[in-house]
Structures are given as C-alpha cells and as structure tokens.
Design a protein around this motif. Structure first.
Motif, short mmCIF file in Angstrom:
data_model
loop_
_atom_site.label_atom_id
_atom_site.label_comp_id
_atom_site.label_asym_id
_atom_site.label_seq_id
_atom_site.Cartn_x
_atom_site.Cartn_y
_atom_site.Cartn_z
N ASN A 1 0.84 -1.22 0.00
CA ASN A 1 0.00 0.00 0.00
C ASN A 1 0.86 1.25 0.00
OD1 ASN A 1 -2.30 -1.50 -0.05
ND2 ASN A 1 -2.57 -1.50 2.19
N ALA A 2 1.97 1.20 0.75
CA ALA A 2 2.86 2.36 0.80
C ALA A 2 3.49 2.61 -0.57
CB ALA A 2 3.95 2.13 1.86
N TYR A 3 3.90 1.51 -1.23
CA TYR A 3 4.47 1.66 -2.58
C TYR A 3 3.45 2.26 -3.54
CZ TYR A 3 8.72 -1.05 -1.60
OH TYR A 3 9.91 -1.49 -1.10
N ASP B 1 3.80 9.89 -6.97
CA ASP B 1 4.92 10.80 -7.21
C ASP B 1 5.58 10.55 -8.56
OD1 ASP B 1 4.37 11.67 -4.71
OD2 ASP B 1 5.93 10.46 -3.73
N LEU B 2 5.34 9.34 -9.11
CA LEU B 2 5.99 9.01 -10.40
C LEU B 2 5.05 9.28 -11.58
CD1 LEU B 2 7.48 5.51 -9.43
CD2 LEU B 2 8.72 7.67 -9.54
N ALA C 1 6.07 4.77 -14.07
CA ALA C 1 4.69 4.68 -13.56
C ALA C 1 3.85 3.82 -14.49
CB ALA C 1 4.10 6.07 -13.44
N ALA C 2 4.04 3.98 -15.79
CA ALA C 2 3.27 3.19 -16.77
C ALA C 2 3.62 1.71 -16.64
CB ALA C 2 3.58 3.69 -18.18
#
Ligand SMILES: Nc1ncnc2c1ncn2[C@@H]1O[C@H](COP(=O)(O)OP(=O)(O)OP(=O)(O)O)[C@@H](O)[C@H]1O
Ligand SMILES: [Mg+2]
Length: 317
Positions: free
Chosen positions: A91-93, A99-100, A106-107
């Motif tokens: 969940n933290a990740y 932010d990415l 991110a994709a």
C-alpha cells in the motif's frame, strides 16, 4: 422340535407326559434366552475388540500427524502476520507511485500490476488464508479427538465431581445448537459425586446432546436428560424423539469416522471418542433406538473407579 409348539403338542391324555412337554418347552425358552444373551455378549466383545485395535491405529496416526500439523499451524500464524506486513508495504508503494505520475516507470508499474492482477490478489489472499486456517484447525481438532479416543493423553486429574454440574454447564454451552430444535427436560435423580475426569465426561455429554439435537427433524423435538443411581453405579441417559438409528447403523455408530451427516457437519468421531472416555472410566455406553421414534443413549459409570462388578442395565433410579 419345540420351536413352534402347537396346542396338540401338549394336548395329551397322559398328564405326566403333558407336564414333561411343558417342562421341555420351558427349558427351550430358557435356552433361547441364554443364547440371545450369549450373542449379545459376543457382539459387545467384538465391538470392544474392534475399537481397541482401531484405537491403537488411531494413536499411531494421531502421533504422526500431530507434529507436522503443529508446525504448519504455528507457521501459518507467522505467515499471516508477514502477509499483513507485506500488504502494508505494498500500500505504501502504491501511494508513492503518485509521485511518479507521467513517467515511463509509472506506466510500467501500472501494466505490471494489471498483468499480475494485484487488486484481485489483495482480496483473494486473505480469503485463502482464512479458509486454509479453518482447514488446519479442523484437522488439528480431529487429531486431538483421535488422541483422546486412544487415550494417549493422560495428563488430567481424577476428582470426585457432581455430574449434574457438568451436564448443566454442557447444556449451557450447547444451548445455541439446541434451543431452536428441542425442549430440554431434566429428570435428575439424587446421585452422589462420581470419581471422574470431569472435562472428559462433559465432552461425552456434549456429543450426546448435540447428536440428539441433530437427530430432530420435526418442528420442535424433545430431549430428556435423566440420571439415577443403582448400587455402585450412576447412570445418565440422553433421550431424544428424533430420527432414530437403523439396526445396521447401530452396530457402526461407535466406529471412528462413521457418520451419516453431510461433509463438514460431522466427522463421525463424537461417539467413538465418547466410547473411549467412558471405557477409561470403567463404564459402559449403550444405545436403544427405534427408527422414526427416537433414541436413548445411556452412560453407566462406577461411583468409585476401583469397583468393577457387572454393570446394571435396568432403568432404575
Ligand atoms: N441421537 C441420535 N439419533 C440418531 N442418530 C444418531 C444419534 N446419535 C448418533 N447418531 C448417528 O451416529 C452417527 C455417529 O455419531 P457421532 O457422534 O460419532 O458422529 P457425528 O455426529 O456424525 O459427527 P461428530 O460427532 O464427529 O460431529 C451419526 O452420524 C448419526 O448417524
Ligand atoms: Mg456427534
């Protein structure tokens, strides 16, 4: 020859002859009665021999399974805690991915998450864990019951105890299972304290009461718990007006794993376990049942353990 006497057989002009025939008929009846008793005793002996050998087998199996089940159970608890930590991290990740936003990384993460169905796994893993845990718990209970049945565990203490107290507390534990199905009536006699392992006897009462409740199919049934004393023994009866047990099943109900209940509802260990416990108390457990009418289980226990005369069978208080 005298199996089916006719009127003619004893209708003789010779009074002495008639008396002799009557005597023979009486002797024949007596023999028949003795023969039935012998057959009954033989049945009981075979049943207890069969259960003794099954008990040895069960003890071996229970011993072998007990160890692996123990560490699987313990590891499972740890695994659950580790999974919870991994989920926290995941969940933290996911939160950090914001932010990415807009970057190729991110994709890639999004594509990977979809490909691996992470959302689905997050839902399904706890369900699988819960189901597996329930399964292991069930196996552990079965192993424990098998151990009890084969009397491996002898750590408990013998005390003089009030059986009514045990029955009452057992009744309150199984109240939920019973209250919508049957009215419970208590007909307690004035019985003395009995030398016993109270928690084990409670298990017997519980099995009998739950079985009685399960046997009731009508809107509302009746369960009667009776107690009484006779000479050196006390007896406890659990009677129900439920389905009854067929003759051929009556010969098998004390066998481990014999059940007529659907998978998940019964393991078929209740009565074999109870049989073992009652034997351990130098007592007897008997059943009387008629299909469609009802069933009575009767447990007879010596008041003090050392006394081992022939156990009474008449219903007296
Ligand atoms: N009071 C009763 N009335 C009718 N049938 C009974 C009664 N008690 C036991 N039986 C029969 O005997 C079988 C064995 O009983 P036992 O208590 O050993 O196992 P179970 O109730 O099926 O499962 P478990 O007790 O392990 O949950 C039952 O499945 C049922 O067919
Ligand atoms: Mg049962």
């Amino acid at each position: 020859m005298f199996g089916q006497p006719t009127e003619n057989a004893i209708d003789t002009s010779n009074a002495g002859e008639a008396e002799r025939v009557r005597e023979l008929l009486r002797a024949n009846d007596e023999l028949k009665e003795l023969n039935a008793q012998l057959r009954d005793a033989q049945d009981k002996l075979m049943q207890s021999e069969k259960l003794a050998s099954i008990g040895q087998l069960a003890a071996g199996v229970a011993h072998e399974i007990n160890n692996p089940i123990g560490y699987i159970f313990s590891n499972f608890g740890t695994l659950e805690k580790y999974m919870a930590r991994l989920f926290d991290m995941l969940n933290a990740y996911e939160a950090a991915e914001v932010d990415l936003a807009g970057t190729p990384r991110a994709a890639l993460l999004k594509a990977l998450r979809e490909e691996n169905e992470i959302e689905y796994l997050k839902e399904d893993i706890p369900t699988l864990m819960a189901e597996s845990k329930e399964g292991i718990t069930r196996v552990r209970t079965i192993v424990q019951n098998l151990k009890d049945f084969s009397r491996v565990d002898t750590s408990q203490e013998w005390v003089m105890a009030d059986l009514h107290h045990g029955i009452d507390s057992t009744l309150s534990i199984v109240a939920n299972e019973i209250k919508y199905k049957a009215e419970v009536t208590k007909e307690y006699g004035a019985i003395p304290d009995v030398e016993c392992l109270p928690s084990e006897l409670n298990q017997v009462f519980m099995n009998l009461l739950v079985n009685a409740a399960h046997a009731i199919q009508a809107e509302r049934g009746a369960i009667t718990v009776r107690t009484g004393v006779r000479d050196t023994h006390v007896w406890v009866e659990v009677h129900d007006n439920g389905s009854g047990i067929s003759r051929e099943n009556q010969a098998r109900i004390f066998d481990p794993f014999f059940t007529t209940k659907p998978v998940g509802k019964g393991t078929g260990l209740g009565l074999s376990l109870s049989y073992g416990i009652v034997k351990k108390h130098d007592g007897q457990i008997e059943v009387e049942s008629e299909l469609g009418v009802g069933t009575t289980f009767r447990v007879v226990l010596p008041i003090v353990r050392a006394i081992r005369p022939v156990v009474p069978s008449a219903t007296e208080s």
